[in-house]
Design a protein around this motif. Structure first.
Motif, PDB file in Angstrom:
ATOM      1  N   TRP A 114       5.171  15.914  23.334  1.00  0.00           N
ATOM      2  CA  TRP A 114       3.978  16.236  22.561  1.00  0.00           C
ATOM      3  C   TRP A 114       4.257  17.493  21.758  1.00  0.00           C
ATOM      4  CZ3 TRP A 114      -0.317  15.143  20.281  1.00  0.00           C
ATOM      5  CH2 TRP A 114      -1.208  16.142  19.955  1.00  0.00           C
ATOM      6  N   GLU A 115       4.066  17.431  20.463  1.00  0.00           N
ATOM      7  CA  GLU A 115       4.204  18.602  19.596  1.00  0.00           C
ATOM      8  C   GLU A 115       3.105  18.561  18.546  1.00  0.00           C
ATOM      9  OE1 GLU A 115       8.004  18.848  17.701  1.00  0.00           O
ATOM     10  OE2 GLU A 115       9.094  18.759  19.594  1.00  0.00           O
ATOM     11  N   LEU A 116       2.551  19.709  18.259  1.00  0.00           N
ATOM     12  CA  LEU A 116       1.576  19.843  17.182  1.00  0.00           C
ATOM     13  C   LEU A 116       1.892  21.144  16.462  1.00  0.00           C
ATOM     14  CD1 LEU A 116      -0.973  18.891  15.709  1.00  0.00           C
ATOM     15  CD2 LEU A 116      -2.297  20.225  17.356  1.00  0.00           C
ATOM     16  N   ASP A 117       2.259  21.052  15.204  1.00  0.00           N
ATOM     17  CA  ASP A 117       2.540  22.207  14.357  1.00  0.00           C
ATOM     18  C   ASP A 117       1.491  22.179  13.256  1.00  0.00           C
ATOM     19  OD1 ASP A 117       3.734  24.433  13.334  1.00  0.00           O
ATOM     20  OD2 ASP A 117       5.500  23.402  12.555  1.00  0.00           O
ATOM     21  N   LEU A 118       0.610  23.175  13.232  1.00  0.00           N
ATOM     22  CA  LEU A 118      -0.587  23.097  12.405  1.00  0.00           C
ATOM     23  C   LEU A 118      -0.733  24.320  11.524  1.00  0.00           C
ATOM     24  CD1 LEU A 118      -3.289  21.511  11.934  1.00  0.00           C
ATOM     25  CD2 LEU A 118      -4.263  22.969  13.701  1.00  0.00           C
ATOM     26  N   THR A 125      -8.685  31.259   9.932  1.00  0.00           N
ATOM     27  CA  THR A 125      -8.813  30.180  10.918  1.00  0.00           C
ATOM     28  C   THR A 125      -7.526  30.052  11.726  1.00  0.00           C
ATOM     29  OG1 THR A 125     -10.280  29.033   9.385  1.00  0.00           O
ATOM     30  CG2 THR A 125      -9.420  27.758  11.215  1.00  0.00           C
ATOM     31  N   ASN A 126      -6.379  30.176  11.066  1.00  0.00           N
ATOM     32  CA  ASN A 126      -5.110  30.145  11.792  1.00  0.00           C
ATOM     33  C   ASN A 126      -5.046  31.274  12.812  1.00  0.00           C
ATOM     34  OD1 ASN A 126      -4.281  27.982  10.332  1.00  0.00           O
ATOM     35  ND2 ASN A 126      -2.726  29.060   9.154  1.00  0.00           N
ATOM     36  N   ALA A 127      -5.493  32.465  12.425  1.00  0.00           N
ATOM     37  CA  ALA A 127      -5.466  33.599  13.340  1.00  0.00           C
ATOM     38  C   ALA A 127      -6.409  33.372  14.522  1.00  0.00           C
ATOM     39  CB  ALA A 127      -5.845  34.882  12.603  1.00  0.00           C
ATOM     40  N   LYS A 128      -7.535  32.717  14.288  1.00  0.00           N
ATOM     41  CA  LYS A 128      -8.463  32.425  15.378  1.00  0.00           C
ATOM     42  C   LYS A 128      -7.907  31.346  16.318  1.00  0.00           C
ATOM     43  CE  LYS A 128     -12.680  33.718  12.954  1.00  0.00           C
ATOM     44  NZ  LYS A 128     -13.936  33.247  12.354  1.00  0.00           N
ATOM     45  N   LEU A 129      -7.139  30.413  15.773  1.00  0.00           N
ATOM     46  CA  LEU A 129      -6.551  29.354  16.595  1.00  0.00           C
ATOM     47  C   LEU A 129      -5.324  29.823  17.374  1.00  0.00           C
ATOM     48  CD1 LEU A 129      -6.751  26.233  14.271  1.00  0.00           C
ATOM     49  CD2 LEU A 129      -8.018  26.626  16.377  1.00  0.00           C
ATOM     50  N   TYR A 130      -4.714  30.908  16.947  1.00  0.00           N
ATOM     51  CA  TYR A 130      -3.482  31.374  17.575  1.00  0.00           C
ATOM     52  C   TYR A 130      -3.648  31.637  19.076  1.00  0.00           C
ATOM     53  CZ  TYR A 130       1.001  33.650  18.071  1.00  0.00           C
ATOM     54  OH  TYR A 130       2.259  33.961  18.467  1.00  0.00           O
ATOM     55  N   PRO A 131      -4.692  32.366  19.526  1.00  0.00           N
ATOM     56  CA  PRO A 131      -4.840  32.571  20.972  1.00  0.00           C
ATOM     57  C   PRO A 131      -5.093  31.266  21.737  1.00  0.00           C
ATOM     58  CG  PRO A 131      -6.276  34.056  19.760  1.00  0.00           C
ATOM     59  CD  PRO A 131      -5.674  33.128  18.776  1.00  0.00           C
ATOM     60  N   LEU A 132      -5.844  30.340  21.142  1.00  0.00           N
ATOM     61  CA  LEU A 132      -6.090  29.053  21.793  1.00  0.00           C
ATOM     62  C   LEU A 132      -4.782  28.285  21.967  1.00  0.00           C
ATOM     63  CD1 LEU A 132      -8.031  26.827  22.817  1.00  0.00           C
ATOM     64  CD2 LEU A 132      -8.150  26.052  20.447  1.00  0.00           C
ATOM     65  N   PHE A 133      -3.962  28.257  20.929  1.00  0.00           N
ATOM     66  CA  PHE A 133      -2.684  27.554  21.027  1.00  0.00           C
ATOM     67  C   PHE A 133      -1.754  28.245  22.020  1.00  0.00           C
ATOM     68  CE2 PHE A 133      -2.163  24.554  17.212  1.00  0.00           C
ATOM     69  CZ  PHE A 133      -3.477  24.165  17.317  1.00  0.00           C
ATOM     70  N   ALA A 134      -1.788  29.573  22.084  1.00  0.00           N
ATOM     71  CA  ALA A 134      -0.972  30.292  23.060  1.00  0.00           C
ATOM     72  C   ALA A 134      -1.411  29.928  24.481  1.00  0.00           C
ATOM     73  CB  ALA A 134      -1.082  31.796  22.834  1.00  0.00           C
ATOM     74  N   LEU A 135      -2.714  29.816  24.697  1.00  0.00           N
ATOM     75  CA  LEU A 135      -3.228  29.423  26.009  1.00  0.00           C
ATOM     76  C   LEU A 135      -2.825  27.988  26.350  1.00  0.00           C
ATOM     77  CD1 LEU A 135      -5.049  30.269  28.400  1.00  0.00           C
ATOM     78  CD2 LEU A 135      -6.942  29.231  27.158  1.00  0.00           C
ATOM     79  N   LEU A 136      -2.908  27.093  25.378  1.00  0.00           N
ATOM     80  CA  LEU A 136      -2.494  25.713  25.605  1.00  0.00           C
ATOM     81  C   LEU A 136      -0.992  25.617  25.873  1.00  0.00           C
ATOM     82  CD1 LEU A 136      -4.625  23.879  22.907  1.00  0.00           C
ATOM     83  CD2 LEU A 136      -4.936  23.765  25.381  1.00  0.00           C
ATOM     84  N   ASN A 137      -0.198  26.446  25.203  1.00  0.00           N
ATOM     85  CA  ASN A 137       1.247  26.456  25.448  1.00  0.00           C
ATOM     86  C   ASN A 137       1.575  26.948  26.846  1.00  0.00           C
ATOM     87  OD1 ASN A 137       2.415  25.356  23.188  1.00  0.00           O
ATOM     88  ND2 ASN A 137       2.413  27.271  22.067  1.00  0.00           N
ATOM     89  N   TYR A 138       0.768  27.842  27.354  1.00  0.00           N
ATOM     90  CA  TYR A 138       0.997  28.342  28.710  1.00  0.00           C
ATOM     91  C   TYR A 138       0.854  27.221  29.721  1.00  0.00           C
ATOM     92  CZ  TYR A 138       0.408  31.066  32.949  1.00  0.00           C
ATOM     93  OH  TYR A 138       0.538  31.574  34.213  1.00  0.00           O
ATOM     94  N   THR A 140       0.567  23.528  28.922  1.00  0.00           N
ATOM     95  CA  THR A 140       1.260  22.268  28.658  1.00  0.00           C
ATOM     96  C   THR A 140       2.418  22.387  27.680  1.00  0.00           C
ATOM     97  OG1 THR A 140      -0.311  21.740  26.895  1.00  0.00           O
ATOM     98  CG2 THR A 140      -0.812  20.882  29.084  1.00  0.00           C
ATOM     99  N   GLY A 141       2.328  23.239  26.683  1.00  0.00           N
ATOM    100  CA  GLY A 141       3.400  23.388  25.702  1.00  0.00           C
ATOM    101  C   GLY A 141       3.287  22.408  24.564  1.00  0.00           C
ATOM    102  N   GLY A 142       3.976  22.711  23.474  1.00  0.00           N
ATOM    103  CA  GLY A 142       4.030  21.826  22.322  1.00  0.00           C
ATOM    104  C   GLY A 142       3.034  22.146  21.225  1.00  0.00           C
ATOM    105  N   PHE A 143       2.246  23.218  21.371  1.00  0.00           N
ATOM    106  CA  PHE A 143       1.264  23.592  20.352  1.00  0.00           C
ATOM    107  C   PHE A 143       1.795  24.784  19.562  1.00  0.00           C
ATOM    108  CE2 PHE A 143      -1.161  21.496  23.633  1.00  0.00           C
ATOM    109  CZ  PHE A 143      -2.036  20.713  22.923  1.00  0.00           C
ATOM    110  N   HIS A 144       1.810  24.662  18.240  1.00  0.00           N
ATOM    111  CA  HIS A 144       2.308  25.740  17.387  1.00  0.00           C
ATOM    112  C   HIS A 144       1.362  25.909  16.203  1.00  0.00           C
ATOM    113  CE1 HIS A 144       6.016  25.423  19.667  1.00  0.00           C
ATOM    114  NE2 HIS A 144       5.988  24.123  19.432  1.00  0.00           N
TER     115      HIS A 144
END
Length: 171
Positions: A114-118, A125-138, A140-144
């Motif tokens: 699973w990979e998502l590069d967004l 909006t990218n800056a607001k999503l950055y902490p969410l993606f970091a949490l998801l990477n912790y 499951t991984g694959g979120f960028h």
């Protein structure tokens, strides 16, 4: 003569049982434009763009390869079935697909990759999503998240026909 028939029947039963355990892989890759479903070693169905139609599906089986167009309009035949009878048949068929059954079938799939590069196009909006993606990477991984305009999704899942049958019939 009876021994030969017994051996042939046993071989056919073993082949059928082994077919239940062949992996079914489904891949959706937006970067490489690869979209396919494959029963390993038996059949593979690729979704491809087409010049005349919007898309075509290429099916490759041992010793055979053919194409079909799922979005091509079909010629209508005159309906001889009464509308009420057709509606009843449809309702009976779709009543089996309850939300619980669909959820069990979805849960039977195993995510292999699973990979998502967004990039949303808005740096705030990218800056607001950055902490969410970091949490998801912790977890499951694959979120960028990126700020370079790249958008890419990759999903590879695997199941076996026996898993689908078990989840559908709730065995």
């Amino acid at each position: 003569m009876g021994l030969i028939i017994t051996i042939v029947v046993l071989v056919l039963i073993l082949v059928l049982i082994s077919l239940l355990y062949i992996p079914l892989d489904i891949c959706i890759d937006t970067r490489g434009n690869r979209y396919y479903a494959e029963l390993k070693g038996l059949v593979k169905a690729d979704v491809e763009p087409d010049e005349r139609e919007i898309l075509r599906i290429r099916v490759k089986a041992p010793f055979k390869e053919f194409y079909f167009f799922p979005l091509k309009p079909k010629r209508k035949k005159p309906d001889k079935i009464d509308e009420k009878k057709r509606d009843k048949k449809g309702r009976k068929y779709w009543n089996r697909f309850t939300p619980n059954t669909i959820w069990r079938v979805v849960k039977s799939f195993e995510i292999k990759k699973w990979e998502l590069d967004l990039d949303t196009g808005d740096c705030i909006t990218n800056a607001k999503l950055y902490p969410l993606f970091a949490l998801l990477n912790y977890r499951t991984g694959g979120f960028h998240i990126n700020f370079e305009g790249r958008n890419h999704a990759l999903l590879m899942v695997r199941n076996r026909p026996i898993g689908l049958i078990k989840s559908f019939f709730n065995l």
